[in-house]
Structures are given as C-alpha cells and as structure tokens.
Write a protein that holds these residues in place. Structure first.
Motif, PDB file in Angstrom:
ATOM      1  N   VAL B   6       0.523  -1.075   0.001  1.00 25.84           N
ATOM      2  CA  VAL B   6      -0.007   0.017   0.047  1.00 25.84           C
ATOM      3  C   VAL B   6       0.873   1.254  -0.227  1.00 25.84           C
ATOM      4  CG1 VAL B   6      -1.651   1.271   1.625  1.00 25.84           C
ATOM      5  CG2 VAL B   6      -2.045  -1.141   1.064  1.00 25.84           C
ATOM      6  N   TYR B   7       0.459   2.081  -0.879  1.00 27.50           N
ATOM      7  CA  TYR B   7       1.265   3.224  -1.126  1.00 27.50           C
ATOM      8  C   TYR B   7       0.459   4.458  -0.901  1.00 27.50           C
ATOM      9  CZ  TYR B   7       4.732   0.212  -3.570  1.00 27.50           C
ATOM     10  OH  TYR B   7       5.375  -0.588  -3.841  1.00 27.50           O
ATOM     11  N   LEU B   8       1.002   5.602  -0.204  1.00 22.56           N
ATOM     12  CA  LEU B   8       0.278   6.778  -0.167  1.00 22.56           C
ATOM     13  C   LEU B   8       0.783   7.847  -1.256  1.00 22.56           C
ATOM     14  CD1 LEU B   8       0.105   7.114   3.680  1.00 22.56           C
ATOM     15  CD2 LEU B   8      -1.459   6.070   2.154  1.00 22.56           C
ATOM     16  N   GLU B  16       4.812   8.738  -4.595  1.00 27.92           N
ATOM     17  CA  GLU B  16       4.018   7.870  -3.626  1.00 27.92           C
ATOM     18  C   GLU B  16       4.857   7.317  -2.505  1.00 27.92           C
ATOM     19  OE1 GLU B  16       3.293   5.118  -6.711  1.00 27.92           O
ATOM     20  OE2 GLU B  16       1.943   6.387  -7.724  1.00 27.92           O
ATOM     21  N   VAL B  17       4.626   7.235  -1.397  1.00 27.61           N
ATOM     22  CA  VAL B  17       5.372   6.777  -0.385  1.00 27.61           C
ATOM     23  C   VAL B  17       4.595   5.407   0.066  1.00 27.61           C
ATOM     24  CG1 VAL B  17       6.029   7.017   1.939  1.00 27.61           C
ATOM     25  CG2 VAL B  17       5.914   9.122   0.333  1.00 27.61           C
ATOM     26  N   LEU B  18       5.700   4.353   0.344  1.00 34.51           N
ATOM     27  CA  LEU B  18       5.207   2.975   0.957  1.00 34.51           C
ATOM     28  C   LEU B  18       4.637   3.425   2.077  1.00 34.51           C
ATOM     29  CD1 LEU B  18       5.079  -0.034   0.227  1.00 34.51           C
ATOM     30  CD2 LEU B  18       7.364  -0.024   1.416  1.00 34.51           C
ATOM     31  N   CYS B  19       3.581   2.962   2.300  1.00 35.26           N
ATOM     32  CA  CYS B  19       2.785   2.842   3.652  1.00 35.26           C
ATOM     33  C   CYS B  19       2.971   1.529   4.347  1.00 35.26           C
ATOM     34  CB  CYS B  19       1.466   3.238   3.496  1.00 35.26           C
ATOM     35  SG  CYS B  19       0.434   3.104   4.915  1.00 35.26           S
ATOM     36  N   LEU B  20       2.667   0.368   3.818  1.00 35.48           N
ATOM     37  CA  LEU B  20       2.743  -0.799   4.562  1.00 35.48           C
ATOM     38  C   LEU B  20       2.655  -1.829   3.349  1.00 35.48           C
ATOM     39  CD1 LEU B  20       2.451  -2.341   7.367  1.00 35.48           C
ATOM     40  CD2 LEU B  20       0.064  -2.612   6.757  1.00 35.48           C
ATOM     41  N   GLY B  41       0.634  -9.442  10.399  1.00 39.82           N
ATOM     42  CA  GLY B  41      -0.280  -8.950  11.614  1.00 39.82           C
ATOM     43  C   GLY B  41       0.154  -7.530  12.046  1.00 39.82           C
ATOM     44  N   GLU B  42       0.902  -6.870  11.256  1.00 42.35           N
ATOM     45  CA  GLU B  42       1.206  -5.451  11.503  1.00 42.35           C
ATOM     46  C   GLU B  42      -0.223  -4.588  10.937  1.00 42.35           C
ATOM     47  OE1 GLU B  42       4.399  -1.959  10.603  1.00 42.35           O
ATOM     48  OE2 GLU B  42       4.557  -3.758   9.693  1.00 42.35           O
ATOM     49  N   GLN B  43      -0.546  -3.731  11.796  1.00 44.62           N
ATOM     50  CA  GLN B  43      -1.819  -2.981  11.574  1.00 44.62           C
ATOM     51  C   GLN B  43      -1.382  -1.354  11.451  1.00 44.62           C
ATOM     52  OE1 GLN B  43      -5.403  -3.599  13.416  1.00 44.62           O
ATOM     53  NE2 GLN B  43      -5.374  -5.777  13.397  1.00 44.62           N
ATOM     54  N   ARG B  59       0.058  -3.532  -6.057  1.00 47.12           N
ATOM     55  CA  ARG B  59       0.078  -2.183  -5.857  1.00 47.12           C
ATOM     56  C   ARG B  59      -1.286  -1.553  -5.422  1.00 47.12           C
ATOM     57  NH1 ARG B  59       4.390   1.075  -7.187  1.00 47.12           N
ATOM     58  NH2 ARG B  59       3.002   2.830  -7.640  1.00 47.12           N
ATOM     59  N   ILE B  60      -1.588  -0.997  -4.472  1.00 41.06           N
ATOM     60  CA  ILE B  60      -2.756  -0.174  -4.047  1.00 41.06           C
ATOM     61  C   ILE B  60      -2.369   1.123  -3.429  1.00 41.06           C
ATOM     62  CG2 ILE B  60      -4.685  -0.074  -2.445  1.00 41.06           C
ATOM     63  CD1 ILE B  60      -4.512  -3.294  -2.047  1.00 41.06           C
ATOM     64  N   ILE B  61      -3.041   2.250  -4.137  1.00 40.35           N
ATOM     65  CA  ILE B  61      -2.349   3.533  -3.975  1.00 40.35           C
ATOM     66  C   ILE B  61      -3.878   4.338  -3.378  1.00 40.35           C
ATOM     67  CG2 ILE B  61      -1.472   5.731  -4.745  1.00 40.35           C
ATOM     68  CD1 ILE B  61      -0.531   3.838  -7.265  1.00 40.35           C
TER      69      ILE B  61
END
Lengths: 65, 65
Positions: B6-8, B16-20, B41-43, B59-61
């Motif tokens: 997931v990117y923001l 875009e910045v990698l979020c998780l 399990g990281e949230q 990829r999910i943005i």
C-alpha cells in the motif's frame, strides 16, 4: 496470479453475490462508483462501497444500496 | 501469497510513499479511514481515498489530503 473475486452484498444482509472473477484492477469513477477490470480484460462498472478486502483469500466485498 | 503493498500519494502529485508492505486485509473504519493488516499482523490506520488498485502488480495507492 494475484487477482481477487469481487462480491456484492446488499445492505439488508442478503447473501453475497459474485460480481466478477479474477479482478486485477479497481479504479474509482466518481463517488461510490468503481471500474473493475479482470485479468481477461472483462470490465464492469459497479456502484457501492468497499465493505472488506482480504487479498490472501482473494475476496473483495462491496456493499450496494 | 497474494498480498499487496500500500502506497500513499499526496494530492499535490508528490511521489508515492510506501505505507505498508504485504497487506492482506483492508477494511473501512469510517469515512475515508481504513485499517490495513499485513500478513505479519502489522496494522496501520490510514486516512485517504483509494486512487487505484492493481492486484497483479501488488500495488494499492491511496490519495491522502
């Protein structure tokens, strides 16, 4: 391949219905409108809100009105 | 495994910045709020709107304010 199946769930809690299999791309097209594209190039435009996604289970559920 | 990263992306078109990484579950938690859970399990709780998803590319943005 890491596609997912998209299901539609009505707000009244009725059973989920398969909308499109093997979905690759999901892109918003306005408020609560989404264009789905499968790995085979099939497209569907749906209206609803994302209720849950589990990528490992290949399940994405939209809630429709 | 069929998780995604997931990117923001900021609205100003910045990079875009990698979020998780290795996200399995994405569930809404109110308007424009989303809980991400990785296969480890990281949230993370994020605020934004889905800009695009490509499951085959993992990829999910999300667009943030």
């Amino acid at each position: 391949m890491c596609e997912a199946n998209v299901y539609l769930a009505a707000q009244d809690g009725a059973e989920e219905v398969l909308c499109l299999e093997s979905v690759d791309k999901i892109v918003p097209e306005g408020p609560d409108a989404w264009r789905l594209t499968s790995i085979f190039g099939e497209q569907k435009l749906i209206s609803g809100r994302i209720l849950s996604m589990s990528l490992v289970e290949h399940r994405i559920i939209f809630e429709t009105d």
